[in-house]
Design an enzyme around this catalytic site. Structure first.
Site, PDB file in Angstrom:
ATOM      1  N   SER B  47       0.820  -1.212   0.000  1.00 27.09           N
ATOM      2  CA  SER B  47       0.000   0.000   0.000  1.00 27.09           C
ATOM      3  C   SER B  47       0.858   1.268   0.000  1.00 27.09           C
ATOM      4  CB  SER B  47      -0.913  -0.001   1.224  1.00 27.09           C
ATOM      5  OG  SER B  47      -0.126   0.012   2.405  1.00 27.09           O
ATOM      6  N   HIS B  48       2.143   1.127   0.329  1.00 25.42           N
ATOM      7  CA  HIS B  48       3.037   2.288   0.293  1.00 25.42           C
ATOM      8  C   HIS B  48       4.201   2.063  -0.661  1.00 25.42           C
ATOM      9  CE1 HIS B  48       0.729   3.323   3.853  1.00 25.42           C
ATOM     10  NE2 HIS B  48       1.135   4.558   3.674  1.00 25.42           N
ATOM     11  N   GLU B 188      -8.377   0.210   2.971  1.00 23.51           N
ATOM     12  CA  GLU B 188      -8.884  -1.140   3.214  1.00 23.51           C
ATOM     13  C   GLU B 188     -10.393  -1.205   2.973  1.00 23.51           C
ATOM     14  OE1 GLU B 188      -6.878  -3.314   6.665  1.00 23.51           O
ATOM     15  OE2 GLU B 188      -6.391  -1.229   7.117  1.00 23.51           O
TER      16      GLU B 188
END
Lengths: 345, 345
Positions: B47-48, B188
């Site tokens: 996600s990063h 999410e």
């Protein structure tokens, strides 16, 4: 049932101070200790009110605190100031250093106070409120006794490790939170044990690591951190910053040193103070007014700010006095007449 | 299915840096931005990872970031150091100030870095790891976009407000936690919406304040803070310290300024750095060795330390490279050939 007796905040402070003085606590320290105890009672924070006198006297009677310790300030001119409590209670040490801490924070933007070798029994909100009254934001934390298992483990290792934060507001009351990093305080489980009632799910596990609602099994097992792995991580941070980093006891060592939880823990404490005026200066904005926009928006949607109940109780106590039960008054009178002989170690 | 292509960490860093340079980001800033993105990918923190490139390019294409901003350090010699990111990404500003921050923390015991006027997209663990590598404990936090209701309220006001903590360890990896102060990250919930699956209970409420497991209703309503009122209080603290105190945007203002969550938020950030060697000096104990006693006791009872999975992925990536899917490689190639034309705003 008899009406409770009402006593003014000042009268209670004088009586509690006098109890500590008569038990060998040096006068200046007696005032510091009495002030936080009476503040707890005043704010209807009963778990940190006059109920705490007995624990303080027991530790004096046991010879586990130095009642006439004189806090020694160590200030080398840096952003970190130290005060050695000399084995005395933490509050006189904090009181001896708070003005130096506030001055240093204003001078350099932020500063830290390390309290060394102290006995801790009081809520931390008293410290952060004292700094908010001086226009400073602050964060205060300390270890306690191992009673909480890290998430994923099952043995008590972390303490209930309280953390408190204060932020100055224009009115009489700052924004303040102060809570254990465990789901519940150990005393709450103890109350369930005495009342023979189950504890809520999610508070604790038994000694085999299974969830339990039995307070006996919980006290023999481990408490859980609040908020799952995130709370566990924050509690670990408290051990590291307010224990390991200071070279003072963490919760496990404090427990080993005392040999049990029946007396107050001995360790250090860390207080960080930040000066909003310094931090905001270059922005041209008023940090306190900015904070109000957030806090009024929280209140505006009907959410309660932390400490609101405490502040309401305080206003009542300051105008109408503090109501004490006959049992509480009898205990106060016994402490006054018998001193340390009134407690068993 | 095709085997994923494996690329070395250094090769990926060179390619991502080059993409940012070709999109007008000044070379030194391109390295800073690429480094945190590749670190995310390397640590299998997808996600990063390179997923973030598109968001960065979109904000450049929209003219909402200053790609050639030169961070300006403001150091008046106090414990608080400021760096003005000038409307650029936060990472070049952090990189421009980290050595000054570390030096000041060692000199004075603790120091704070204020990052002003930056766009933030990266995980905070990168910052606290950089300070741990310099022997310092640190705490990093920033606001985001209003999406979380304070406990007791029902309207989004707080951001997901991440908080990260780092503590140096003797081995290759420090103790690090980094998490949103909401129960879940907004992304999410978005993933559940796309997959048309319900979100777990306790993540969010609908716009009327009722608990919901419907991701659409959750996105139209508000997320919940982790850990109930305690997490809500910590999130409020992040707004106050890293927003109001700095005179920079809080999450609500950041949202109002951007007019939506589709582009990266613009605000400030706060990093506190503390020098364990200074704090422990008078105790005569080694703070890092003390910390190890706690951390090894946590691991010793089978509990996982935060970031352990990330460090394991890192070791794999450094020795064996990073596996990228065909779709990821195709997107990288498109960014390389088309630059800003590859994204829509």
């Amino acid at each position: 049932m008899a009406e409770p007796t009402v006593i003014s905040v000042d009268s209670l402070l004088a009586r509690v101070t006098s109890i500590f003085e008569s038990c060998g606590v040096r006068p200046q320290s007696a005032v510091s200790v009495a002030r936080v105890i009476v503040a707890g009672e005043r704010d209807h924070c009963k778990s940190h009110g006059i109920y705490r006198i007995e624990g303080c006297l027991r530790v004096i009677a046991a010879g586990k605190v130095v009642p006439d310790a004189v806090p020694v300030l160590q200030d080398t001119g840096r952003a970190m100031i130290e005060v050695d409590a000399g084995g005395g209670f933490s509050n006189p040490a904090f009181d001896a250093a708070v003005d130096a801490l506030a001055a240093r924070a204003r001078e350099t933007g932020l500063a830290a106070l390390v309290i060394r070798d102290c006995l801790h029994f009081s809520a931390l909100w008293h410290d952060v409120e004292a700094l908010a009254a001086r226009g400073l934001a602050s964060l205060s934390m300390c270890p306690s006794y191992s009673s909480v298992a890290p998430t994923g483990g099952k043995e008590p290792l972390l303490g209930t490790n309280p953390i408190a934060f204060g932020w100055p507001r224009p009115g009489p009351h700052p924004y303040v939170f102060d809570f254990a990093t465990s789901v519940a305080a150990r005393g709450e489980i103890e109350l369930h044990r005495r009342a023979d009632t189950p504890i809520p799910e999610g508070w604790a596990m038994d000694k085999d690591g299974n969830p339990t609602t039995d307070p006996e099994a919980a006290l023999a097992g481990a408490m859980l951190p609040f908020g799952g792995h995130k709370g566990s991580a924050i509690s670990t941070m408290v051990e590291l910053l307010a224990g390991a980093m200071l070279g003072e006891f963490m919760s496990k060592e404090a427990l080993e040193f005392s040999g049990g939880t029946s007396l107050l823990p001995r360790h250090g404490a860390l207080v960080l103070a930040l000066d909003p005026a310094t931090f905001a200066a270059r922005s041209g904005r008023d940090p306190i007014a900015e904070g109000e926009r957030l806090l009024s928006a929280i209140s505006g949607q009907g959410a309660r700010l932390p400490s609101e109940r405490r502040f309401a109780a305080r206003a009542n106590a300051l105008s109408g006095g503090i109501a004490l039960s006959d049992a509480e008054l009898a205990q106060l009178a016994r402490f006054e007449s018998e001193g340390l002989a009134a407690v068993t170690v």
